[in-house]
Design an enzyme around this catalytic site. Structure first.
Site, PDB file in Angstrom:
ATOM      1  N   ASP A  39      -8.015  11.198 -15.303  1.00 22.77           N
ATOM      2  CA  ASP A  39      -7.566  12.254 -14.233  1.00 22.77           C
ATOM      3  C   ASP A  39      -7.420  13.532 -15.342  1.00 22.77           C
ATOM      4  O   ASP A  39      -7.514  13.513 -16.580  1.00 22.77           O
ATOM      5  CB  ASP A  39      -6.238  12.046 -13.924  1.00 22.77           C
ATOM      6  CG  ASP A  39      -6.433  11.299 -12.372  1.00 22.77           C
ATOM      7  OD1 ASP A  39      -7.620  11.307 -11.926  1.00 22.77           O
ATOM      8  OD2 ASP A  39      -5.306  10.798 -11.779  1.00 22.77           O
ATOM      9  N   LYS A  60      -8.427  16.035 -10.748  1.00 13.12           N
ATOM     10  CA  LYS A  60      -8.261  17.281  -9.737  1.00 13.12           C
ATOM     11  C   LYS A  60      -7.560  18.601 -10.170  1.00 13.12           C
ATOM     12  O   LYS A  60      -6.529  18.182 -11.069  1.00 13.12           O
ATOM     13  CB  LYS A  60      -7.513  16.864  -8.562  1.00 13.12           C
ATOM     14  CG  LYS A  60      -8.018  15.653  -7.806  1.00 13.12           C
ATOM     15  CD  LYS A  60      -7.488  15.244  -6.667  1.00 13.12           C
ATOM     16  CE  LYS A  60      -7.723  13.787  -6.025  1.00 13.12           C
ATOM     17  NZ  LYS A  60      -7.165  12.899  -6.775  1.00 13.12           N
ATOM     18  N   MET A 173       4.483  20.399 -10.062  1.00 13.07           N
ATOM     19  CA  MET A 173       3.332  21.474  -9.485  1.00 13.07           C
ATOM     20  C   MET A 173       4.026  22.387  -8.449  1.00 13.07           C
ATOM     21  O   MET A 173       3.765  22.830  -7.488  1.00 13.07           O
ATOM     22  CB  MET A 173       2.773  20.247  -8.210  1.00 13.07           C
ATOM     23  CG  MET A 173       1.990  19.139  -8.954  1.00 13.07           C
ATOM     24  SD  MET A 173       1.099  17.795  -7.711  1.00 13.07           S
ATOM     25  CE  MET A 173       2.749  16.682  -7.304  1.00 13.07           C
TER      26      MET A 173
END
Length: 257
Positions: A39, A60, A173
């Site tokens: 990732d 991502k 996030m």
């Protein structure tokens, strides 16, 4: 006689970024991998421990996806069937907002043996590396870990409920949602609550911004920093080294360490 290896998938948490914070077991699996699917938050230095493996970036980022999740699931299974041992390498811990269980369930549907090797979650380790305990006797008896944003991009409604608690609140996030988070706490009359933003936790570029709910946006605007960040809200933030000097000193022009 065929020498094809049996399919196997190891879901490995890589930790918050520092290559030394992966587990010994995780590192051993990486060394034996035939394929590594990794990732965006994985430190690519870890890939050197799998020198002969096929390495496929499936990360991502905001506004960018190398693969959709469904494609990652299928690629993981196809790679295991074709090459044998696949390491699915994820930042932090795979089961903390990492969609790791989705991948395990997909592998199970295809009857591929799986194992889970936990990683050090950024939700606890990054505050610790900034000398912020998520719990502390007499100050905070619990902590809550939240994602700031839902799958559809909306603000997580549980953030409003979090303002009602005395627990330490750790938000992942969430940097882009900081103004909305501040507004929620101000509405709850908690403008003086200590806050820290910890960027690039565990890396040489780690930086911390300190403030209160009322000041953290201004403090954050005074610094030049980029990268993933963890938001920590609660009285425990005031225990960090030099917190009061950084936040309240009249001679300090910003709050970055």
């Amino acid at each position: 006689m065929s020498t094809k290896e049996h399919p196997q998938i190891s879901l490995v948490g890589a930790g918050p970024g520092d290559v030394e914070l992966i587990s010994v077991k995780g590192l051993n699996r990486l060394k034996k991998a035939n394929v590594v699917l990794y990732d965006a938050l994985v430190n690519e230095e870890l890939l050197t421990y799998a020198p002969t493996a096929r390495k496929i970036f499936v990360g991502k980022r905001k506004g960018f996806k190398a693969y959709e999740q469904e494609q990652i699931n299928q690629l993981m299974v196809d790679s295991a069937n074709e090459f044998g041992h696949v390491v699915r390498l994820k930042g932090g811990d795979s089961f903390v907002f990492g969609r790791g269980m989705e991948e395990i369930l997909f592998a199970r549907q295809h009857r591929i043996p799986t194992e889970v090797i936990p990683g050090i979650s950024s939700s606890i380790s990054v505050p610790a590396l900034a000398e912020i305990p998520v719990t502390h006797r007499g100050i905070s008896n619990s902590f809550l870990v939240l994602s700031a944003t839902l799958a559809d991009g909306a603000l997580n409604p549980e953030l409003k409920k979090a303002t009602e608690l005395n627990a330490t609140v750790i938000i992942l996030m969430g940097i882009t949602q900081l103004p909305k988070i501040v507004e929620l706490y101000q509405t709850a009359n908690k403008g003086q609550t200590p806050v820290s933003l910890v960027y690039n936790g565990s890396l040489e570029t780690q930086q911390e911004v300190f403030g209160t709910i009322d000041t953290i946006i201004e403090q954050n605007e005074q610094v030049s920093v980029s990268g993933p960040g963890v938001i920590v809200i609660g009285e425990v933030v005031s225990l960090a080294g030099n917190y009061h000097e950084k936040v309240f000193s009249e001679s300090s022009s910003c709050c970055i360490s």
